[in-house]
Scaffold this motif. Sequence first.
Motif, PDB file in Angstrom:
ATOM      1  N   GLY A   1       0.490  -9.245   5.311  1.00 16.95           N
ATOM      2  CA  GLY A   1      -0.709  -9.048   6.135  1.00 16.95           C
ATOM      3  C   GLY A   1      -1.211  -7.355   6.188  1.00 16.95           C
ATOM      4  N   LYS A   2      -1.136  -6.828   6.885  1.00 12.68           N
ATOM      5  CA  LYS A   2      -1.936  -5.299   6.994  1.00 12.68           C
ATOM      6  C   LYS A   2      -1.104  -4.397   5.982  1.00 12.68           C
ATOM      7  N   ASP A   3       0.065  -4.849   5.374  1.00 13.84           N
ATOM      8  CA  ASP A   3       0.496  -3.736   4.313  1.00 13.84           C
ATOM      9  C   ASP A   3       0.213  -4.074   2.680  1.00 13.84           C
TER      10      ASP A   3
ATOM     11  N   SER B   1       8.455  -8.345   8.396  1.00  8.66           N
ATOM     12  CA  SER B   1       7.518  -9.050   7.537  1.00  8.66           C
ATOM     13  C   SER B   1       7.766  -8.877   6.218  1.00  8.66           C
TER      14      SER B   1
ATOM     15  N   ASP C   1       0.838  -1.167  -0.155  1.00  7.35           N
ATOM     16  CA  ASP C   1       0.081   0.029  -0.010  1.00  7.35           C
ATOM     17  C   ASP C   1       0.940   1.119   0.055  1.00  7.35           C
TER      18      ASP C   1
ATOM     19  N   ASP D   1      -2.050  -3.575  -0.182  1.00  7.22           N
ATOM     20  CA  ASP D   1      -3.073  -2.739  -0.927  1.00  7.22           C
ATOM     21  C   ASP D   1      -4.127  -3.767  -1.411  1.00  7.22           C
ATOM     22  N   THR D   2      -5.226  -3.597  -0.646  1.00 11.03           N
ATOM     23  CA  THR D   2      -6.493  -4.362  -1.280  1.00 11.03           C
ATOM     24  C   THR D   2      -6.663  -4.201  -2.983  1.00 11.03           C
TER      25      THR D   2
ATOM     26  N   ASN E   1      10.769  -2.989   7.548  1.00 11.26           N
ATOM     27  CA  ASN E   1       9.577  -3.798   7.815  1.00 11.26           C
ATOM     28  C   ASN E   1      10.230  -5.254   7.788  1.00 11.26           C
TER      29      ASN E   1
END
Length: 186
Positions: free
Chosen positions: A176-178, A129, A40, A180-181, A127
């Motif tokens: 995971g949270k990083d 992960s 993202d 970009d959908t 980061n």
Amino acid sequence: MAIISISELKAVLGIGSIYSDAVVQQVADAASDIILSYLDFNRSSIVGVEITTNVATFYTAEPHDFVVGQTVTTVGCGATFNGSQVITVRRASSFDAALVNANVILTPLRPYGRATLTSQAALFDTNASVREACLALAVDIWETQKGTMGQQGVDFAPAPYRLGRSMLQRIMGLLGKDVDTNSLVG
């Protein structure tokens, strides 16, 4: 610049100095490019470009979040338009930047170019992960190109498609949270 270094990749692969740095760097860069395409960022697809009186206009596929004064890095827009651009005018689906050049008529881009907020270039370098996902992907690429795993699977049947969607699914949990959908659509 790759997320992982040549020395990190060589250590994990256990190859020492058997292969040249250029060969190992190519694998590290490929893994980084793939991983970064899923993360993202404040970025936008460029669908067209033009220059009028030393002002370049970059047309985006969707409304963007860039603001006047920010620096974006444009790629895939053609040699004249690629590079660092300081935004001078912002519109919902385009932005302008000063660019000294002869006028260029509106040129559609296929495939699309890309503009990424420059200050985010090293956002994921530390980061853990993301670095692990990049390293896992680089090892898969290396094994497919240089190792025996790219030629046959556990059951010794040919497996030439190791670098497929399943490979990305194995590392998606690390991102995971990083993620970009929008990169998952399609």
